[in-house]
Design an enzyme around this catalytic site. Structure first.
Site, short mmCIF file in Angstrom:
data_model
loop_
_atom_site.label_atom_id
_atom_site.label_comp_id
_atom_site.label_asym_id
_atom_site.label_seq_id
_atom_site.Cartn_x
_atom_site.Cartn_y
_atom_site.Cartn_z
N GLU A 172 0.86 -1.19 0.00
CA GLU A 172 0.00 0.00 0.00
C GLU A 172 0.89 1.24 0.00
O GLU A 172 1.79 1.37 0.83
CB GLU A 172 -0.92 0.00 1.23
CG GLU A 172 -1.83 1.21 1.26
CD GLU A 172 -3.14 0.98 2.02
OE1 GLU A 172 -3.51 -0.19 2.25
OE2 GLU A 172 -3.80 1.97 2.38
N ASN A 215 -3.36 -1.72 7.56
CA ASN A 215 -4.68 -2.16 7.09
C ASN A 215 -4.57 -3.68 6.93
O ASN A 215 -4.03 -4.17 5.95
CB ASN A 215 -5.02 -1.53 5.74
CG ASN A 215 -5.30 -0.04 5.87
OD1 ASN A 215 -5.72 0.43 6.92
ND2 ASN A 215 -5.04 0.71 4.80
N LYS A 294 -4.05 -0.39 14.03
CA LYS A 294 -4.81 0.74 13.48
C LYS A 294 -6.27 0.45 13.79
O LYS A 294 -6.88 -0.42 13.17
CB LYS A 294 -4.56 0.83 11.97
CG LYS A 294 -5.42 1.87 11.24
CD LYS A 294 -5.07 1.94 9.74
CE LYS A 294 -5.98 2.91 9.00
NZ LYS A 294 -5.61 3.05 7.57
N GLU A 298 -10.34 4.96 9.52
CA GLU A 298 -10.65 4.69 8.12
C GLU A 298 -11.36 3.35 7.93
O GLU A 298 -11.02 2.56 7.06
CB GLU A 298 -9.36 4.76 7.28
CG GLU A 298 -8.68 6.12 7.36
CD GLU A 298 -7.49 6.30 6.43
OE1 GLU A 298 -6.76 5.31 6.21
OE2 GLU A 298 -7.30 7.43 5.95
N ARG A 331 -1.99 3.24 16.92
CA ARG A 331 -1.97 4.43 16.06
C ARG A 331 -3.07 5.43 16.43
O ARG A 331 -4.19 5.04 16.78
CB ARG A 331 -2.09 4.02 14.59
CG ARG A 331 -0.87 3.23 14.15
CD ARG A 331 -0.94 2.82 12.70
NE ARG A 331 -0.43 3.80 11.78
CZ ARG A 331 -1.10 4.28 10.75
NH1 ARG A 331 -2.35 3.93 10.53
NH2 ARG A 331 -0.53 5.13 9.92
N ARG A 348 -10.80 17.77 10.56
CA ARG A 348 -9.97 16.58 10.67
C ARG A 348 -8.66 16.86 11.42
O ARG A 348 -8.16 15.99 12.12
CB ARG A 348 -9.69 16.05 9.26
CG ARG A 348 -8.66 14.97 9.22
CD ARG A 348 -8.66 14.31 7.87
NE ARG A 348 -7.49 13.48 7.70
CZ ARG A 348 -7.20 12.80 6.60
NH1 ARG A 348 -8.03 12.85 5.56
NH2 ARG A 348 -6.12 12.05 6.52
N LYS A 372 1.04 10.53 13.94
CA LYS A 372 1.59 11.07 12.68
C LYS A 372 2.20 12.45 12.94
O LYS A 372 1.68 13.22 13.75
CB LYS A 372 0.51 11.16 11.61
CG LYS A 372 0.17 9.80 11.01
CD LYS A 372 -0.60 9.88 9.70
CE LYS A 372 -0.95 8.48 9.23
NZ LYS A 372 -1.59 8.42 7.90
N ASP A 377 -2.07 14.38 7.23
CA ASP A 377 -1.62 13.11 6.68
C ASP A 377 -0.43 13.27 5.73
O ASP A 377 -0.58 13.10 4.53
CB ASP A 377 -2.79 12.45 5.94
CG ASP A 377 -2.53 10.98 5.65
OD1 ASP A 377 -1.54 10.44 6.17
OD2 ASP A 377 -3.33 10.38 4.91
N GLU A 405 4.07 9.11 -0.56
CA GLU A 405 2.67 9.08 -0.99
C GLU A 405 2.21 10.42 -1.57
O GLU A 405 1.65 10.48 -2.65
CB GLU A 405 1.78 8.67 0.18
CG GLU A 405 0.31 8.70 -0.15
CD GLU A 405 -0.58 8.22 0.98
OE1 GLU A 405 -0.05 7.80 2.02
OE2 GLU A 405 -1.81 8.26 0.81
N TRP A 554 -13.47 13.20 3.08
CA TRP A 554 -12.26 12.95 3.84
C TRP A 554 -11.80 14.10 4.74
O TRP A 554 -10.75 14.00 5.39
CB TRP A 554 -11.10 12.57 2.89
CG TRP A 554 -11.38 11.33 2.11
CD1 TRP A 554 -11.88 11.26 0.84
CD2 TRP A 554 -11.18 9.98 2.55
NE1 TRP A 554 -12.00 9.94 0.46
CE2 TRP A 554 -11.58 9.13 1.49
CE3 TRP A 554 -10.70 9.40 3.73
CZ2 TRP A 554 -11.52 7.74 1.58
CZ3 TRP A 554 -10.64 8.02 3.82
CH2 TRP A 554 -11.06 7.21 2.75
O1 GCW Z 1 -3.65 8.52 4.23
C1 GCW Z 1 -3.79 7.23 4.41
C2 GCW Z 1 -3.21 6.48 3.27
C3 GCW Z 1 -3.58 5.04 3.47
C4 GCW Z 1 -2.96 4.58 4.80
C5 GCW Z 1 -3.44 5.51 5.92
C6 GCW Z 1 -2.82 5.18 7.27
C7 GCW Z 1 -2.29 2.38 5.44
O2 GCW Z 1 -3.71 6.99 2.06
O3 GCW Z 1 -3.10 4.31 2.39
O4 GCW Z 1 -3.32 3.26 5.09
O5 GCW Z 1 -3.14 6.81 5.59
O6 GCW Z 1 -1.83 5.81 7.62
O7 GCW Z 1 -3.34 4.34 7.97
#
Ligand code: GCW
Length: 692
Positions: A172, A215, A294, A298, A331, A348, A372, A377, A405, A554
């Protein structure tokens, strides 16, 4: 991007990255001595045997005047011949923690002394680094250093799927081919690439790795059961390099694997289920690291599904791991991903802090919150996460993203070290008190519990050069180095990486360093302006789509209209996010007069005519930076073209091909963003350039 080779094929001759044969040339044909026993010492013995070659020898006796001696401190007590550099290193190493080392070299002999095996490994790789940066491939360097890692947790997260399926591929957000860990639903049988990777990570001081995606898709859940023997073998490989292995697990595992009707942390059968899983795991892998989770994020299952909070969830799993010394990395990427874009009150950016800050001090001591680095993000520019600054009583790791990313996907050159340096040296109180950086706060906590530090999402895949873009190797290398010593500057780290990676191109080192140093700033210039973020193509996240995330669920909006743009996150009139910071920062971010330009649109909605501190208006800044950013990419491409024949061909060709694509992408960004804002605002470019 795929390399063109068949998926999952390991050629056995992958790029050695920064550990090519030249880096050990000074040991060829020498006598070396190693005084240590154990799995890491075994790895070192093999390393040394390869380095000295058939004409050299690896022994145990330090009195035979070896060129290099690596010794565990306690084993030197009764040894003879402890003089010169070895004596000095031994004296300096007394009392170090098990990852620290003392290294003394007088030009003809070098000695590494450590209290633990891992310290010896770190010291050995430090010696290679020192030799490369001293430019002496044939002679042992002269040096004297004592080092310990600043941060106890230095972890890599793989986002590798056990099978490709439809989950964004085999890795991913991976841009360097398929997974080096998994293929066809299981761990790869040819483990050479994993072992090479362990070596790369160890060489920059990484001490933990989670091998599967956070994920956790249905097949991956089975790593805990059917897959366990293979996981144990991977853990054995990493053990040899001083790296603990972790798995990402689903919070719903008791349902998926255990046939229980619930995963509720308050349910006794759930508690017993996790305890049983941990027992089975540690029977196979006694030094298993633990889990990454996680949850409630999401769409992933979590404690909210049962009306519980994140303390209940994290402590449940931590309780199962505690008897065995394992940890759970939990997380904090928890936010509403089904937001209504019409609703301007939900923010967010606030979410992680709102969910976790009040829980500080209630987590078990083997829970580590994974936060994070920014509140959104991994955008090219965000403020530092206020949650990372708030958890004084909780183990915390700050999460970075090495995989690019949102920063060009290893097509565009974007060296992230300057960004990470800014974050790690962020002034926590905002009052410039001595020793008050984010990194020192993590280090302070780390000294209490040994469970704080940093982690990062890896950028490797099975492409021959590991990272798709050869120069993206520097981000992987650099993450390890700044995790070890967050005070290192981006330039210093790039200097090391360049010297190690291109040992024969000394005349180009400055050029290569400069190219990398400027690349983050350039990327920022031609993409989303002034910290607003998110103008990327939805789902893939490569290339421009100014409104791509504007009317989405989002929580990712720029709110551009004919008069202005940006997100009002002030306390006075906006979402209140600015108020989550320590006082001095909260005040600075709250007001347009004091908010730094580069974050203006993250915190404020302003008219296009708003005058920046730089002296230009917001709209003119958008025009100027986009034109300039795209121009710089052309300049980088032309510079690279001029290097043909002066670097190894594979590296040159790879980077040339990527830069050509970056030129096109930057042009597209420039034209779409400038045109969009010209059409919205009707304000012409002062320099008459925007014509679309
Ligand atoms: O922003 C998102 C990414 C996902 C990722 C997620 C996360 C692994 O687009 O691909 O999933 O963050 O950090 O959990």
């Amino acid at each position: 991007m795929r390399s063109g080779r068949a998926a999952g094929t390991h050629t056995g001759t992958s790029d050695p990255c920064w550990l090519g044969p030249a880096t050990t040339a000074f040991l060829r044909g020498r006598q070396v001595s190693l005084l240590a026993e154990g799995p890491i010492a075994d790895t070192l013995r093999l390393e040394l045997a390869t380095a000295v070659g058939p004409a050299g020898a690896v022994g145990g006796d330090p009195s035979c005047e070896p060129a290099l001696v690596l010794a565990r401190h306690d084993l030197l007590a009764g040894a003879v011949g402890v003089t010169g550099p070895l004596r000095r290193a031994a004296d300096a190493a007394a009392g170090l923690g098990e990852e620290g080392f003392a290294l003394v070299g007088d030009g003809s002999t070098a000695a590494v002394v450590a209290t633990g095996e891992r310290g010896l490994l770190h010291g050995y790789f430090h010696l290679l680094r020192s030799a490369a940066t001293a430019g002496s491939h044939e002679v042992l360097p002269t040096l004297e250093t004592v080092q310990e890692p600043a941060l106890p947790v230095r972890m890599i997260n793989q986002w590798d799927n056990t099978s490709a399926g439809d989950h964004l591929g085999s890795v991913e957000r991976g841009y360097a081919g398929d997974s080096i860990f998994f293929s066809d639903g299981r761990i790869v049988q040819d483990r050479r690439r994993i072992s090479d990777y362990a070596r790369l990570l160890a060489s920059v001081g990484i001490n933990a790795v989670s091998i599967n995606n956070v994920n956790v898709h249905p097949a991956a859940v089975r790593l805990l059961t059917d897959g366990l023997p293979d996981v144990a073998d991977v853990a054995r490989i990493f053990r040899g390099y001083g790296i603990a292995t972790y798995l990402s697990v689903s919070f719903a595992s008791p349902i998926v694997l255990g046939d229980l009707p619930t995963a509720d942390p308050g349910d006794e059968s759930v508690v017993a289920w996790w305890a049983g899983v941990a027992e089975g795991l540690y029977r196979e892998i006694p030094d298993f690291g633990g889990f990454v989770v996680k949850a409630d994020s999401e769409g992933r299952p979590g404690p909210f599904d049962y009306g519980r909070d994140h303390v209940d969830g994290a402590n449940l799993i931590a309780g199962a791991l505690r008897p065995f010394g394992g940890r759970v990395f939990w997380r904090c990427f928890v936010y509403d991903h089904r937001q209504d874009w019409r609703d301007r009150s939900t923010d967010r950016a606030r979410a992680a802090y709102d969910h976790f800050a009040a829980l500080d001090g209630r987590f078990a001591d083997n829970v580590v919150l994974q936060v994070k680095c920014g509140p959104m993000d991994f955008q090219v520019r965000e403020p530092v996460s206020p949650l990372a600054l708030a958890m004084a009583e909780t183990n915390t790791v700050v999460e970075f993203q090495i995989t690019q990313e949102y920063t060009g996907q290893q097509i565009d050159l974007c060296c992230l070290l300057p960004q990470w340096h800014e974050i790690l040296t962020f002034d926590v109180s905002g009052e410039q008190l001595p020793g008050d950086t984010l990194a020192s706060a993590l280090a302070r906590r780390g000294r209490v519990t040994a469970s704080s530090g940093v982690c990062a999402v890896s950028n490797v895949g099975d492409d021959a050069n590991w990272t798709g873009h050869k120069l993206a190797q520097a981000n992987l290398y650099g993450f390890g180095r700044v995790a070890w010593d967050p005070a290192l500057s981006a330039r210093e780290v790039l200097g090391e990486w360049t010297a190690l990676t291109f040992p024969d191109a000394t005349d180009l080192h400055e050029t290569l360093i400069e190219l990398q140093m400027g690349s983050w700033g350039t990327y920022e210039m031609y993409t989303a302006p002034l910290g607003v973020g998110w103008m990327v193509t939805p789902h893939t996240h490569y290339g421009p789509a100014v409104d791509g995330y504007e009317y989405s669920k989002w929580g990712t909006y720029h709110f551009a209209d004919r008069d202005g743009l940006g997100v009002d996150r002030t306390v006075a009139t906006g979402t209140g996010f600015a108020g989550q910071y320590p006082k001095a920062w909260a005040e600075r971010y709250e007001h347009v007069e004091t908010c730094p330009d580069e974050l203006l649109l993250f915190f404020h909605h302003v008219p296009y005519s708003h005058l920046l501190h730089s002296g230009t208006t917001v709209i003119q800044h958008i025009y100027d930076t986009h034109v300039e950013g795209a121009r710089r990419v052309v300049e980088m491409r032309d510079l690279w073209r001029s290097l043909e024949g002066r670097l190894d061909e594979a590296s040159w060709t790879n980077v040339m091909e990527r830069l050509e694509r970056q030129v096109n992408s930057a042009r597209e960004w420039r034209d779409q963003v400038t045109t969009y804002f010209f059409r919205k605002s009707g304000v012409p470019d002062r320099n008459g350039r925007v014509v679309h």
